[in-house]
Design a protein around this motif. Structure first.
Motif, short mmCIF file in Angstrom:
data_model
loop_
_atom_site.label_atom_id
_atom_site.label_comp_id
_atom_site.label_asym_id
_atom_site.label_seq_id
_atom_site.Cartn_x
_atom_site.Cartn_y
_atom_site.Cartn_z
N SER A 57 0.83 -1.20 0.00
CA SER A 57 0.00 0.00 0.00
C SER A 57 0.87 1.25 0.00
O SER A 57 1.83 1.33 0.75
N ILE A 58 0.52 2.20 -0.83
CA ILE A 58 1.20 3.48 -0.88
C ILE A 58 0.22 4.52 -0.40
O ILE A 58 -0.83 4.71 -1.00
N PRO A 59 0.53 5.22 0.71
CA PRO A 59 -0.41 6.23 1.19
C PRO A 59 -0.44 7.41 0.23
O PRO A 59 0.59 7.86 -0.26
N LEU A 60 -1.63 7.87 -0.08
CA LEU A 60 -1.79 8.99 -0.98
C LEU A 60 -2.40 10.16 -0.23
O LEU A 60 -3.36 9.99 0.52
N VAL A 61 -1.85 11.32 -0.43
CA VAL A 61 -2.39 12.52 0.19
C VAL A 61 -3.46 13.07 -0.73
O VAL A 61 -3.23 13.25 -1.92
N PRO A 62 -4.65 13.32 -0.21
CA PRO A 62 -5.75 13.76 -1.08
C PRO A 62 -5.66 15.22 -1.45
O PRO A 62 -6.48 16.04 -1.06
N LEU A 63 -4.64 15.58 -2.18
CA LEU A 63 -4.49 16.94 -2.67
C LEU A 63 -4.86 16.97 -4.15
O LEU A 63 -4.78 15.96 -4.84
N GLY A 64 -5.21 18.12 -4.62
CA GLY A 64 -5.52 18.25 -6.04
C GLY A 64 -4.30 18.00 -6.89
O GLY A 64 -3.17 18.27 -6.48
N LEU A 65 -4.51 17.47 -8.06
CA LEU A 65 -3.40 17.21 -8.97
C LEU A 65 -2.99 18.50 -9.67
O LEU A 65 -3.79 19.41 -9.84
N LYS A 66 -1.76 18.54 -10.08
CA LYS A 66 -1.28 19.69 -10.82
C LYS A 66 -2.00 19.74 -12.16
O LYS A 66 -2.12 18.73 -12.85
N GLU A 67 -2.49 20.91 -12.50
CA GLU A 67 -3.20 21.04 -13.77
C GLU A 67 -2.19 21.07 -14.91
O GLU A 67 -1.13 21.67 -14.81
N THR A 68 -2.52 20.39 -15.99
CA THR A 68 -1.64 20.35 -17.15
C THR A 68 -2.37 20.92 -18.35
O THR A 68 -3.60 20.95 -18.39
N LYS A 69 -1.60 21.35 -19.29
CA LYS A 69 -2.17 21.88 -20.52
C LYS A 69 -2.04 20.86 -21.62
O LYS A 69 -1.25 19.93 -21.54
N GLU A 70 -2.82 21.06 -22.63
CA GLU A 70 -2.79 20.17 -23.80
C GLU A 70 -1.43 20.32 -24.49
O GLU A 70 -0.98 21.43 -24.75
N VAL A 71 -0.78 19.21 -24.76
CA VAL A 71 0.51 19.21 -25.46
C VAL A 71 0.42 18.19 -26.58
O VAL A 71 0.02 17.05 -26.36
N ASP A 72 0.80 18.60 -27.78
CA ASP A 72 0.77 17.68 -28.91
C ASP A 72 2.20 17.38 -29.34
O ASP A 72 2.92 18.24 -29.84
N PHE A 73 2.62 16.14 -29.10
CA PHE A 73 3.96 15.70 -29.46
C PHE A 73 4.07 15.30 -30.93
O PHE A 73 5.16 15.15 -31.44
N THR A 74 2.96 15.11 -31.57
CA THR A 74 2.94 14.45 -32.87
C THR A 74 3.85 15.10 -33.90
O THR A 74 4.76 14.45 -34.43
N LEU A 75 3.61 16.34 -34.22
CA LEU A 75 4.38 16.99 -35.29
C LEU A 75 5.87 17.11 -34.95
O LEU A 75 6.72 16.75 -35.79
N PRO A 76 6.27 17.59 -33.76
CA PRO A 76 7.71 17.67 -33.47
C PRO A 76 8.41 16.32 -33.51
O PRO A 76 9.53 16.22 -34.02
N LEU A 77 7.76 15.28 -33.01
CA LEU A 77 8.39 13.96 -33.05
C LEU A 77 8.51 13.42 -34.47
O LEU A 77 9.54 12.86 -34.85
N LYS A 78 7.47 13.61 -35.26
CA LYS A 78 7.53 13.16 -36.66
C LYS A 78 8.64 13.90 -37.42
O LYS A 78 9.39 13.28 -38.18
N ASP A 79 8.73 15.20 -37.21
CA ASP A 79 9.78 15.98 -37.88
C ASP A 79 11.17 15.51 -37.47
O ASP A 79 12.07 15.35 -38.30
N PHE A 80 11.35 15.26 -36.18
CA PHE A 80 12.65 14.83 -35.69
C PHE A 80 13.01 13.45 -36.22
O PHE A 80 14.16 13.20 -36.60
N ILE A 81 12.05 12.55 -36.27
CA ILE A 81 12.30 11.20 -36.82
C ILE A 81 12.74 11.29 -38.27
O ILE A 81 13.69 10.63 -38.68
N LEU A 82 12.06 12.14 -39.01
CA LEU A 82 12.41 12.29 -40.42
C LEU A 82 13.79 12.92 -40.60
O LEU A 82 14.62 12.42 -41.35
N GLU A 83 14.06 14.01 -39.87
CA GLU A 83 15.33 14.73 -40.04
C GLU A 83 16.52 13.99 -39.44
O GLU A 83 17.57 13.87 -40.07
#
Length: 146
Positions: A57-83
């Motif tokens: 068992s891992i005790p969890l503190v009931p705090l709110g999670l850090k809010e994250t923003k939408e991030v799209d990895f698709t285009l940068p990763l595809k470009d890097f793979i190609l280059e």
């Protein structure tokens, strides 16, 4: 602070100092009582997230999670793979989609063992990706903080 004030109260003979110390002690005792009640409230809400099966068992503190923003990895990763690797990046669309799905799922993980495993999996994937796709000499255009 409380112990020091109590020692001062015992040691002093000056009535004005005694009154000030008694006033400060009443404030400290009041604050401690409030903190104790808040802690009891937290302890009650922690039980909801505890494993009742008696296994690992891992005790969890009931705090709110850090809010994250939408991030799209698709285009940068595809470009890097190609280059960088000179490979057709469309062959890796499924893997990139899996990574995007994993990140999306980690934005609202469940508060149990499965949620912890998912967060650890995403964290490990970020380490692998950073080593292969985010060289320190080049900016990829993907900005986010873990």
């Amino acid at each position: 602070m409380r112990t020091g004030a109590e020692n001062l109260l015992r040691a002093t003979t000056n009535n004005k100092v005694r009154e000030q110390v008694l006033l400060e002690l009443s404030f400290v005792n009041s604050d401690l009582q409030i903190l104790k009640e808040e802690l009891e409230g937290l302890n009650i809400s922690v039980e909801v997230y505890q494993n009742t099966e008696g296994t690992f068992s891992i005790p969890l503190v009931p705090l709110g999670l850090k809010e994250t923003k939408e991030v799209d990895f698709t285009l940068p990763l595809k470009d890097f793979i190609l280059e960088h690797y000179s490979e057709d990046s469309s062959e890796y669309e499924d893997e990139i989609a899996d990574l995007v799905d994993l990140r999306q799922a980690c934005r609202t993980p469940s508060r149990d063992e499965a949620g912890i495993e998912m967060l650890m999996s995403y964290f490990l994937q970020l380490g692998f990706i950073e080593n292969r796709f985010f060289p320190p000499t080049r900016h990829m255009g993907v900005l986010f903080t873990w």
